[in-house]
Design a protein around this motif. Sequence first.
Motif, PDB file in Angstrom:
ATOM      1  N   GLY A 113       0.810  -1.206   0.000  1.00  0.00           N
ATOM      2  CA  GLY A 113       0.000   0.000   0.000  1.00  0.00           C
ATOM      3  C   GLY A 113       0.845   1.260   0.000  1.00  0.00           C
ATOM      4  N   HIS A 114       1.914   1.240   0.783  1.00  0.00           N
ATOM      5  CA  HIS A 114       2.816   2.397   0.828  1.00  0.00           C
ATOM      6  C   HIS A 114       3.483   2.593  -0.522  1.00  0.00           C
ATOM      7  CE1 HIS A 114       6.490   4.653   2.092  1.00  0.00           C
ATOM      8  NE2 HIS A 114       5.601   5.271   2.834  1.00  0.00           N
ATOM      9  N   LYS A 115       3.875   1.497  -1.169  1.00  0.00           N
ATOM     10  CA  LYS A 115       4.506   1.595  -2.485  1.00  0.00           C
ATOM     11  C   LYS A 115       3.521   2.161  -3.511  1.00  0.00           C
ATOM     12  CE  LYS A 115       7.965   0.504  -3.892  1.00  0.00           C
ATOM     13  NZ  LYS A 115       9.188   1.222  -4.258  1.00  0.00           N
ATOM     14  N   ILE A 116       2.262   1.694  -3.461  1.00  0.00           N
ATOM     15  CA  ILE A 116       1.251   2.185  -4.394  1.00  0.00           C
ATOM     16  C   ILE A 116       1.065   3.690  -4.247  1.00  0.00           C
ATOM     17  CG2 ILE A 116      -1.217   2.120  -4.932  1.00  0.00           C
ATOM     18  CD1 ILE A 116      -1.155  -0.855  -4.159  1.00  0.00           C
ATOM     19  N   SER A 117       1.022   4.162  -3.000  1.00  0.00           N
ATOM     20  CA  SER A 117       0.758   5.580  -2.758  1.00  0.00           C
ATOM     21  C   SER A 117       1.953   6.467  -3.055  1.00  0.00           C
ATOM     22  CB  SER A 117       0.319   5.788  -1.304  1.00  0.00           C
ATOM     23  OG  SER A 117       1.380   5.497  -0.406  1.00  0.00           O
ATOM     24  N   ASP A 121       2.842   7.068 -11.317  1.00  0.00           N
ATOM     25  CA  ASP A 121       2.568   6.429 -12.609  1.00  0.00           C
ATOM     26  C   ASP A 121       3.493   5.260 -12.908  1.00  0.00           C
ATOM     27  OD1 ASP A 121       0.549   8.209 -13.083  1.00  0.00           O
ATOM     28  OD2 ASP A 121       1.792   9.596 -14.249  1.00  0.00           O
ATOM     29  N   ALA A 122       4.586   5.125 -12.167  1.00  0.00           N
ATOM     30  CA  ALA A 122       5.552   4.062 -12.486  1.00  0.00           C
ATOM     31  C   ALA A 122       4.964   2.679 -12.253  1.00  0.00           C
ATOM     32  CB  ALA A 122       6.818   4.241 -11.649  1.00  0.00           C
ATOM     33  N   LEU A 123       4.153   2.509 -11.199  1.00  0.00           N
ATOM     34  CA  LEU A 123       3.631   1.183 -10.867  1.00  0.00           C
ATOM     35  C   LEU A 123       2.627   0.677 -11.895  1.00  0.00           C
ATOM     36  CD1 LEU A 123       3.840  -1.093  -8.844  1.00  0.00           C
ATOM     37  CD2 LEU A 123       2.027  -0.017  -7.513  1.00  0.00           C
ATOM     38  N   PRO A 124       1.563   1.447 -12.248  1.00  0.00           N
ATOM     39  CA  PRO A 124       0.643   0.936 -13.274  1.00  0.00           C
ATOM     40  C   PRO A 124       1.299   0.747 -14.631  1.00  0.00           C
ATOM     41  CG  PRO A 124       0.122   3.218 -12.687  1.00  0.00           C
ATOM     42  CD  PRO A 124       1.118   2.730 -11.680  1.00  0.00           C
ATOM     43  N   THR A 125       2.404   1.417 -14.872  1.00  0.00           N
ATOM     44  CA  THR A 125       3.134   1.195 -16.121  1.00  0.00           C
ATOM     45  C   THR A 125       3.832  -0.155 -16.110  1.00  0.00           C
ATOM     46  OG1 THR A 125       3.494   3.574 -16.379  1.00  0.00           O
ATOM     47  CG2 THR A 125       4.926   2.113 -17.635  1.00  0.00           C
ATOM     48  N   ALA A 126       4.336  -0.550 -14.940  1.00  0.00           N
ATOM     49  CA  ALA A 126       5.086  -1.809 -14.831  1.00  0.00           C
ATOM     50  C   ALA A 126       4.182  -3.014 -14.616  1.00  0.00           C
ATOM     51  CB  ALA A 126       6.097  -1.707 -13.685  1.00  0.00           C
ATOM     52  N   LEU A 127       3.092  -2.838 -13.848  1.00  0.00           N
ATOM     53  CA  LEU A 127       2.219  -3.955 -13.497  1.00  0.00           C
ATOM     54  C   LEU A 127       0.766  -3.552 -13.692  1.00  0.00           C
ATOM     55  CD1 LEU A 127       3.948  -4.937 -10.134  1.00  0.00           C
ATOM     56  CD2 LEU A 127       4.110  -6.210 -12.268  1.00  0.00           C
ATOM     57  N   THR A 129      -3.288  -3.353 -12.846  1.00  0.00           N
ATOM     58  CA  THR A 129      -4.024  -3.119 -11.610  1.00  0.00           C
ATOM     59  C   THR A 129      -4.422  -4.437 -10.959  1.00  0.00           C
ATOM     60  OG1 THR A 129      -4.889  -1.049 -12.490  1.00  0.00           O
ATOM     61  CG2 THR A 129      -6.067  -2.010 -10.622  1.00  0.00           C
ATOM     62  N   GLY A 130      -4.890  -5.392 -11.768  1.00  0.00           N
ATOM     63  CA  GLY A 130      -5.294  -6.685 -11.215  1.00  0.00           C
ATOM     64  C   GLY A 130      -4.161  -7.428 -10.552  1.00  0.00           C
ATOM     65  N   GLU A 131      -2.955  -7.312 -11.113  1.00  0.00           N
ATOM     66  CA  GLU A 131      -1.796  -7.977 -10.532  1.00  0.00           C
ATOM     67  C   GLU A 131      -1.464  -7.394  -9.160  1.00  0.00           C
ATOM     68  OE1 GLU A 131       1.188 -10.940 -10.794  1.00  0.00           O
ATOM     69  OE2 GLU A 131      -0.578 -10.525 -12.001  1.00  0.00           O
ATOM     70  N   VAL A 132      -1.543  -6.077  -9.054  1.00  0.00           N
ATOM     71  CA  VAL A 132      -1.260  -5.426  -7.774  1.00  0.00           C
ATOM     72  C   VAL A 132      -2.311  -5.801  -6.741  1.00  0.00           C
ATOM     73  CG1 VAL A 132      -0.993  -3.201  -6.616  1.00  0.00           C
ATOM     74  CG2 VAL A 132      -0.064  -3.523  -8.908  1.00  0.00           C
ATOM     75  N   VAL A 133      -3.590  -5.836  -7.163  1.00  0.00           N
ATOM     76  CA  VAL A 133      -4.663  -6.213  -6.241  1.00  0.00           C
ATOM     77  C   VAL A 133      -4.474  -7.643  -5.755  1.00  0.00           C
ATOM     78  CG1 VAL A 133      -7.148  -6.671  -6.078  1.00  0.00           C
ATOM     79  CG2 VAL A 133      -6.336  -4.585  -7.177  1.00  0.00           C
ATOM     80  N   SER A 134      -4.124  -8.562  -6.660  1.00  0.00           N
ATOM     81  CA  SER A 134      -3.905  -9.957  -6.271  1.00  0.00           C
ATOM     82  C   SER A 134      -2.745 -10.087  -5.296  1.00  0.00           C
ATOM     83  CB  SER A 134      -3.623 -10.811  -7.516  1.00  0.00           C
ATOM     84  OG  SER A 134      -4.747 -10.876  -8.349  1.00  0.00           O
ATOM     85  N   VAL A 328       6.290  -5.898  -7.000  1.00  0.00           N
ATOM     86  CA  VAL A 328       5.654  -4.608  -6.715  1.00  0.00           C
ATOM     87  C   VAL A 328       6.632  -3.682  -6.000  1.00  0.00           C
ATOM     88  CG1 VAL A 328       3.792  -3.454  -5.449  1.00  0.00           C
ATOM     89  CG2 VAL A 328       3.341  -5.614  -6.639  1.00  0.00           C
ATOM     90  N   LEU A 329       7.287  -4.196  -4.958  1.00  0.00           N
ATOM     91  CA  LEU A 329       8.157  -3.357  -4.143  1.00  0.00           C
ATOM     92  C   LEU A 329       9.416  -2.920  -4.880  1.00  0.00           C
ATOM     93  CD1 LEU A 329       7.955  -5.155  -0.671  1.00  0.00           C
ATOM     94  CD2 LEU A 329       6.552  -3.288  -1.553  1.00  0.00           C
ATOM     95  N   SER A 330       9.778  -3.626  -5.954  1.00  0.00           N
ATOM     96  CA  SER A 330      11.005  -3.296  -6.681  1.00  0.00           C
ATOM     97  C   SER A 330      10.790  -2.213  -7.731  1.00  0.00           C
ATOM     98  CB  SER A 330      11.574  -4.553  -7.355  1.00  0.00           C
ATOM     99  OG  SER A 330      11.921  -5.529  -6.390  1.00  0.00           O
ATOM    100  N   VAL A 331       9.538  -1.830  -7.951  1.00  0.00           N
ATOM    101  CA  VAL A 331       9.269  -0.765  -8.930  1.00  0.00           C
ATOM    102  C   VAL A 331       9.710   0.573  -8.342  1.00  0.00           C
ATOM    103  CG1 VAL A 331       7.490   0.465 -10.221  1.00  0.00           C
ATOM    104  CG2 VAL A 331       7.347  -2.021  -9.966  1.00  0.00           C
ATOM    105  N   ASP A 332      10.590   1.237  -9.021  1.00  0.00           N
ATOM    106  CA  ASP A 332      11.087   2.532  -8.554  1.00  0.00           C
ATOM    107  C   ASP A 332      10.171   3.650  -9.030  1.00  0.00           C
ATOM    108  OD1 ASP A 332      13.344   1.475  -7.282  1.00  0.00           O
ATOM    109  OD2 ASP A 332      14.469   1.440  -9.175  1.00  0.00           O
ATOM    110  N   ALA A 333       9.955   4.618  -8.165  1.00  0.00           N
ATOM    111  CA  ALA A 333       9.181   5.790  -8.539  1.00  0.00           C
ATOM    112  C   ALA A 333       9.933   6.580  -9.600  1.00  0.00           C
ATOM    113  CB  ALA A 333       8.918   6.659  -7.315  1.00  0.00           C
TER     114      ALA A 333
END
Length: 576
Positions: A113-117, A121-127, A129-134, A328-333
């Motif tokens: 959750g902290h990573k998402i917030s 834009d970097a996270l939805p570009t890499a993964l 939404t469904g993958e992050v939710v799962s 998820v956690l390895s995605v850099d902002a």
Amino acid sequence: MVLVRSFPYPLTGSPDLRSPARYLLWLGARQKATLAAGIALGSVWMASQAVMPFVLGRAIDDGVIGQDVRALVAWTLALLGLMIVQAASDTATHRAGVSSWMQAAFRSVQLVGHKISRTGDALPTALSTGEVVSTAASDAFRLGEVYEVLTRLAGAAVAWVVVTVLIWQTSPVLGVVVLIGVPVCCALLLFVVRPLQARQREQREAAGKMTAVGADTVAGLRVLRGIGGEHIFVDRYRVKSAATRDSGIRVAHSLADLEASQVFIAGTFSVVFTWVGASLVIADDIAPGELVALYGFSIFLMTPIRAAADSVARFIRAHVGARKILAVLSVDANVSESATDVAAPPVGSVLVDERSGIVVEPGLLTAVVSREPAESAEALTRLGRFEDGPDGGGAPIVRWGSADLRHVPLAEIRARIVVSEAAPQLFSGPLRRQLDPHDRHDDAAILAALEAASALDILDGLDGGLDHEVTERGRSFSGGQRQRLVLTRAYLTAAENLILIEPTSAVDAHTEQRIASRLAGARAGMTTVIVAASPLMLRTTDTVVFLEDGRVSAQGTHGDLMSSSDAYREVVIRSE
């Protein structure tokens, strides 16, 4: 250093993302006290069970066959005490194990959750939404299982050592059988576990794709229904669901093989152990009570074998889950704090984008126009520092006063330069909280901002007014209503520099006219930049910057550019 003080636990330090195993070890280190208590209690629980056959055998030999009532009573009381200890430690072990499970799961959910917030834009570009939710909803809790089973695995290992020692006192031969046989049986189960690991990874991938399709379908449901295309996405979801079902069946096959292997291997070991013990009784090498104890040991020894098999299966699931969390956690902002921070410039400093040549003078209402609106939006998004470019080689940068924007602390930038994007975002909760998330304004100020954004009519149609509960993503509002509410929220920030990306693209001409006429008053004395090509908005601006091929080609008032620039006039007329 990361410090998170939100629900459920404070987290200090950065997680170890080098491998799934290292991440699991890092999580374990965060809950050492709970894990240590669970392992200690699990060891007491299993050891008390392991000693029971020995006490029962002594009660038979000393009390029944030896006809010693005092010894019989003593051993019976000892057996009763072991039963009480076992019951109490079993309950305590379960509580400690579940606590470890939940701590690890919720810590992982919190990190995701902290990573998402923080990633933008970097996270939805890499993964997807469904993958992050799962990952947050499923993988984190599968990962937590490993800490619960660890308490039982540790107890099983202690019990194996205790049983080996007790059996050795009766028969060194049987002691060697237990000492070697139990680890061999556990090792044999690895041949079944390997395909299980591959199939669980396959099933997790299929489930993630199915969730992604579902999330995308729900997000675009209104549009899909409007064009009659929902059946296409239903068919896609059906295909993904079938693939997930088939992979789940293959996982179930592997689990069934594992269960059958446990029964076969443990049963075979029990038969061999009992046969050797019976041979020793026939040879008068052990007493009848010791045979009873050995039979009890043979039954109990199935517990460590089954615990080891269960642990391996859960370690596999945890490893798969940890790998997904690391993704998820390895995605850099796209932006991060600079190692060489510089002081923010004083209020009223100019903003300059050297790549495009845009110069935003303080206190003015400036419009940026280009043939492609995305070109203007990209340039103005750079002014809000949502992506860091390279530092070296004379790369184009954004300057804020005399400071390189990349080296100004992010907190200062976010407080003083606010970018309101073209795609309006609303969240669930009271409307008041959506418009004023930091609770800085009274109702009068909120209503004034709504008036400036021509959004008071929206409030009139809501039963609860400012206390109206907004549904997920503000789906109950139309696109134009969401856009005006987001504009209200932007006004309420009272940011020194406000950048509005196409703030009126979804509203009708009459509403746009009202917004345009009130914009200058709402932002009097502050710097405002908009991306717009509508003449209704452009007429109210102090200056207009026209871009061609990403660079400034003309600048002046709307009237001047309409008369002097054919390209500008063509863009504006086309947008009418």
